[in-house]
Design an enzyme around this catalytic site. Structure first.
Site, mmCIF file in Angstrom:
data_model
loop_
_atom_site.group_PDB
_atom_site.id
_atom_site.type_symbol
_atom_site.label_atom_id
_atom_site.label_comp_id
_atom_site.label_asym_id
_atom_site.label_seq_id
_atom_site.Cartn_x
_atom_site.Cartn_y
_atom_site.Cartn_z
ATOM 1 N N LEU B 232 1.068 -0.537 5.365
ATOM 2 C CA LEU B 232 1.844 1.050 4.982
ATOM 3 C C LEU B 232 1.818 1.319 3.313
ATOM 4 C CD1 LEU B 232 3.749 1.948 7.320
ATOM 5 C CD2 LEU B 232 1.139 2.676 7.914
ATOM 6 N N ASN B 264 -1.123 4.627 0.998
ATOM 7 C CA ASN B 264 0.434 3.956 0.287
ATOM 8 C C ASN B 264 1.328 5.356 1.508
ATOM 9 O OD1 ASN B 264 1.265 2.352 -0.924
ATOM 10 N ND2 ASN B 264 -0.719 3.089 -2.425
ATOM 11 N N CYS B 265 2.694 4.321 1.622
ATOM 12 C CA CYS B 265 3.074 5.028 2.480
ATOM 13 C C CYS B 265 4.647 4.420 1.083
ATOM 14 C CB CYS B 265 4.147 4.807 3.650
ATOM 15 S SG CYS B 265 2.747 5.695 4.536
ATOM 16 N N VAL B 266 4.320 4.561 0.128
ATOM 17 C CA VAL B 266 5.593 3.573 -0.916
ATOM 18 C C VAL B 266 6.602 5.184 -1.152
ATOM 19 C CG1 VAL B 266 4.782 1.705 -1.377
ATOM 20 C CG2 VAL B 266 4.092 3.354 -2.727
#
Lengths: 356, 451
Positions: B232, B264-266
């Site tokens: 992710l 991205n799930c940052v």
């Protein structure tokens, strides 16, 4: 009386030490607080410069206190001085300037810092090495001035410029631009230019000369050398501490997924390993699919139990957990100090820290 | 095309970029552009997206700037574009089989829709998806508040794992953007802005000797760091998972074609969405003023991997590639925070060790009061930093009339907390929930300073 007084003048109370208040020199440093009506000493200069700036002010009272008296009786001194000042309902309090006089600076800083929360704006001025600067810069507006009294006129000019803004109700969002010491806190603002333009401009400056200014000075980093290995673990109590966010299911302490404001202390008693049903990750900085599937991957109780029998140490029955994602270094240091005290109290001799 | 033919022989890869400004967005019986208005055939778009068997349902919404709307949780934002280069499509390697290691991007033309974006939302995958407020105080922090949004609210089939969920939503966004571009931009469109971007020529490239450079200008390079911690936290270059890639040169204006896309799930504030990559302002500015104010000597892509060994390897190789361009100075941009601070400092110190000056773009995590140190790593050579703001600072976002997506997840998002909902319906959240608010490619004006 509040706001502007009769003749629409702003009311100012001035704080001075025994020397500038005309009581005497060091031999009078123990004199108790006293109040005189009107302005005294540097106060006249303040009134003159405010007049030149077309700001109608009147120094309604001057409070004077001996430097040693205040330093040795700070709480008592504040208890006497603050109500005295409040009694005059001032629009602004000016303390000093204190130049490089340490006790005087500490008194000016303490008085200003105590007045601001009471809703009475207060300003002072000091030399950069005055101990009052470091002590009070976060809570008071301190104008930077020279170290000795020959800088009086300049200091008063700068204080009047700041005082005018304060009197006219302007919010001082960026004290440095007003000639004050930085308060040492990072605060957001909108720059006139987007960051990519500033980056390129800064690079051209850095290529062209040695004079360029970073927007964030890198601080000193506290690096900790690892301790020497412990040879024999027999008989030692070992604790587990993790920043990987492993918490009992449901996250009972509501530890935040980012910038954690707390940590948790949880029991391991009777647990041979962690199960998906009983534990989970609360961490928002990594994909916790695999940690949720097997929480021992981040907090390895299963291995600790095996090794406990094999190597003869004792697993501490409590573990500590927080989320190390976007968590400020200040918070992390605070957590560590508190956890360390408890671990020492509980007879723990070694700690395994796991992170993600 | 005569332009393409001419440039096929020239050393410099050149891209002609035409921008079609969209003034409004609406649903209609056919997808296309009419008098500056972009019309979308909703059912046709939905049926295209639902051909993916992982997707159970797609809801499509339109949101305009200034409306009292909050979009949450946002996964990606994409600008529709159409490549006019034969055999080279947008999102190379993602929507096509393009391999950058067997093919060099040709010169040619690209057309983009300006003022409108495709935005993907849906149930939360990671904790680090974001919020876009279309009005109110939150709208000041992100360029996305000024765009017309076509929002895809994607529900995946039950039982789909998180990684497939992320990929499904990601691909749906690209397909929708591609669908729009093909229908709206497939005809001659006049009267809009255009520019020509001429790329630098790398050492060893054919025709390098023939490429002249004005003398006396500073030589500037760009090190483009991509978030690639995996799981992710991924970014793709021409479809290549960048964590499996070694640092490499990139033709800078490849970004226009969607050569870099986000998976991205940052943290929302400092992740680079696909839109950010497509419009990378550092790349564009360096190209635009090339040969006038400086010589732009090239762009190196590098990754931000998890292990120390990988960080050391990538930073050494990236610094070596940068040094081979013999620049006087380098701009280094970062994505994400915390762990990537270590990559940033290694890149900085290893490049400075070559005698090359660096400027770093980073946001700060200085705590809500701003009292903490801002980065988790540092180096004395990191003496020229541009700050894109303290992501921990708390802002209060008043309630907005309409929620597109699902705002129940706000307490769990990075920057939210169990106490972030205030009695009057406002939310008190850290700036990090607003997507792009502290973007480290330098899009925004937010910065932090000592007070």
């Amino acid at each position: 009386m509040s706001g502007t007084s009769r003749n629409k003048q702003y009311r100012i109370v001035h704080y001075l030490n025994q020397f500038f208040g005309g009581v005497g020199g060091e031999e009078q440093a123990n004199c108790e607080p006293r109040t005189i009506q009107g302005s005294k000493g540097p106060g006249r200069l303040f009134e003159k410069f405010f007049r030149e700036q077309n700001v109608p002010v009147e120094i309604v009272a001057t409070v004077i206190c001996g430097d040693s008296y205040f330093a040795e009786n700070q709480e008592k001194g504040l208890g006497e001085i603050l109500p005295e000042i409040q009694g005059y309902s001032p629009d602004l309090v000016i303390a000093g300037p204190a130049f490089n006089a340490g006790r005087y600076g500490m008194a000016c800083g303490a008085i200003c810092s105590s007045l601001n929360p009471l809703g009475i704006p207060a300003i002072t001025a000091m030399y950069k090495e005055n101990p009052g600067v470091d002590q009070y810069r976060k809570t008071a507006l301190i104008v930077e001035c020279a170290d000795i009294v020959t800088g009086m006129e300049d200091a008063v000019q700068k204080m009047v410029r700041l005082g005018k803004k304060v009197l006219q109700g302007e919010k001082i969002e960026f004290p440095k631009a007003e000639g004050c010491f930085e308060q040492g806190l990072r605060k957001n603002y909108f720059h006139a230019e987007p960051a990519y333009q500033r980056a390129i401009a800064l690079l051209l400056q850095k290529i062209g000369s040695d004079s360029f200014e970073t927007e964030y000075p890198i601080p000193f980093f506290d690096r900790v050398d690892p301790q020497a290995a412990i040879g024999d673990l027999k008989g030692l109590t070992i604790a587990l501490v993790t920043s990987g966010g492993i918490v009992p299911t449901g996250n009972p302490d509501h530890i935040e997924s980012s910038n954690a404001s707390k940590y948790g202390r949880y029991s391991l008693e009777g647990l041979e390993k962690l199960e998906t049903k009983t534990h989970q990750s609360a961490h928002g900085g990594y994909d916790n699919t695999y940690a949720n599937h097997d929480p021992n991957r981040v907090l390895p109780i299963d291995m600790m139990r095996e090794l406990e029998k094999e190597l003869g140490f004792k697993q501490h029955e409590w573990y500590y957990a927080t989320v190390g994602n976007g968590t400020s270094v200040d918070s992390a240091q605070k957590f560590a100090k508190e956890i360390a005290v408890e671990l020492i109290r509980d007879g723990v001799q070694a700690v395994i820290l796991t992170s993600t | 095309m005569s332009i393409a033919k001419h440039h096929a022989l020239a050393p410099h890869i050149t891209h002609h970029w035409k921008k079609i400004t969209v003034s409004d967005l609406d649903f209609a019986p056919a997808t296309g552009l009419e008098n500056g208005k972009l019309l979308i055939h909703r059912d046709e778009l939905i049926s295209r997206l639902q051909s993916d068997p992982n997707i159970r349902n797609v809801k499509v919404d339109i949101v305009h700037p200034g409306e009292s709307v909050r979009i949450v949780p946002v996964k990606d934002v994409i600008e529709p574009r159409l490549s006019l280069i034969p055999g080279y499509q947008v999102f190379p390697g993602v929507l096509s089989g393009w391999d950058p290691d067997t093919n060099r991007i040709p010169s040619g033309e690209i057309v983009s829709v300006c003022g409108m974006v495709v935005t993907t939302v849906g149930s939360i995958v990671g904790f680090q998806e974001g919020v876009i407020d279309m009005s109110g105080p939150g709208a000041k922090y992100s360029l996305f508040s000024q765009k017309h949004h076509l929002v895809l609210d994607i529900t995946v089939q039950e039982g789909i794992g998180r990684h497939d969920h992320e990929k499904t939503a990601r691909m749906a966004g690209f397909k929708a953007a591609d669908y729009i571009a093909r229908h709206a931009l497939n005809k001659p469109l006049a009267g809009n802005a255009h520019e020509t971007l001429i790329n630098p020529v790398y050492p060893g490239s054919p025709g390098r000797q023939g490429s002249a450079e004005p003398k006396g200008l500073p030589r500037i390079a760009y090190l483009y760091m991509l978030q690639t911690q995996g799981l992710l936290h991924d970014t793709y270059y021409c479809g290549i998972d960048a964590k499996k890639m070694l640092p490499r040169f990139m033709v800078p204006s490849e970004v226009l074609f969607g050569a870099i896309v986000s998976g991205n799930c940052v943290s929302a504030c400092d992740k680079n969405t696909t839109y950010h990559h497509q419009n990378n302002p550092i790349v564009l500015e360096l190209l635009r003023r090339d040969k006038t104010d400086w010589n732009f000597v090239g762009c190196v892509l590098t990754n931000e991997n998890v292990t120390l060994g990988e960080k050391q390897q990538s930073s050494t190789l990236a610094a070596g590639l940068i040094a081979s361009l013999i620049p006087d100075g380098v701009i280094i941009s970062k994505e994400g925070f915390g762990n990537p601070d270590a990559d940033l400092m290694m890149n900085c110190s290893k490049i400075e060790a070559h005698g090359i000056k660096t400027v770093l773009l980073t946001d700060e995590f200085a705590g809500q009061a701003g009292a903490s140190q801002s980065l988790v790593d540092g180096h004395p050579d990191a003496n020229a930093i541009v700050s894109t703001g303290n992501a921990n600072e708390v802002i209060v976002l008043p309630p907005l009339k309409k929620i597109v997506g699902d705002d129940r997840v706000i307490t769990k998002m990075a920057g939210g907390s169990s106490k972030c909902r205030l009695p009057d319906g406002s939310i008190a959240v850290e700036l990090q929930v607003l997507i792009g608010s502290t973007n480290q490619l330098g899009f925004e004006r937010t910065s932090a300073r000592f007070i």
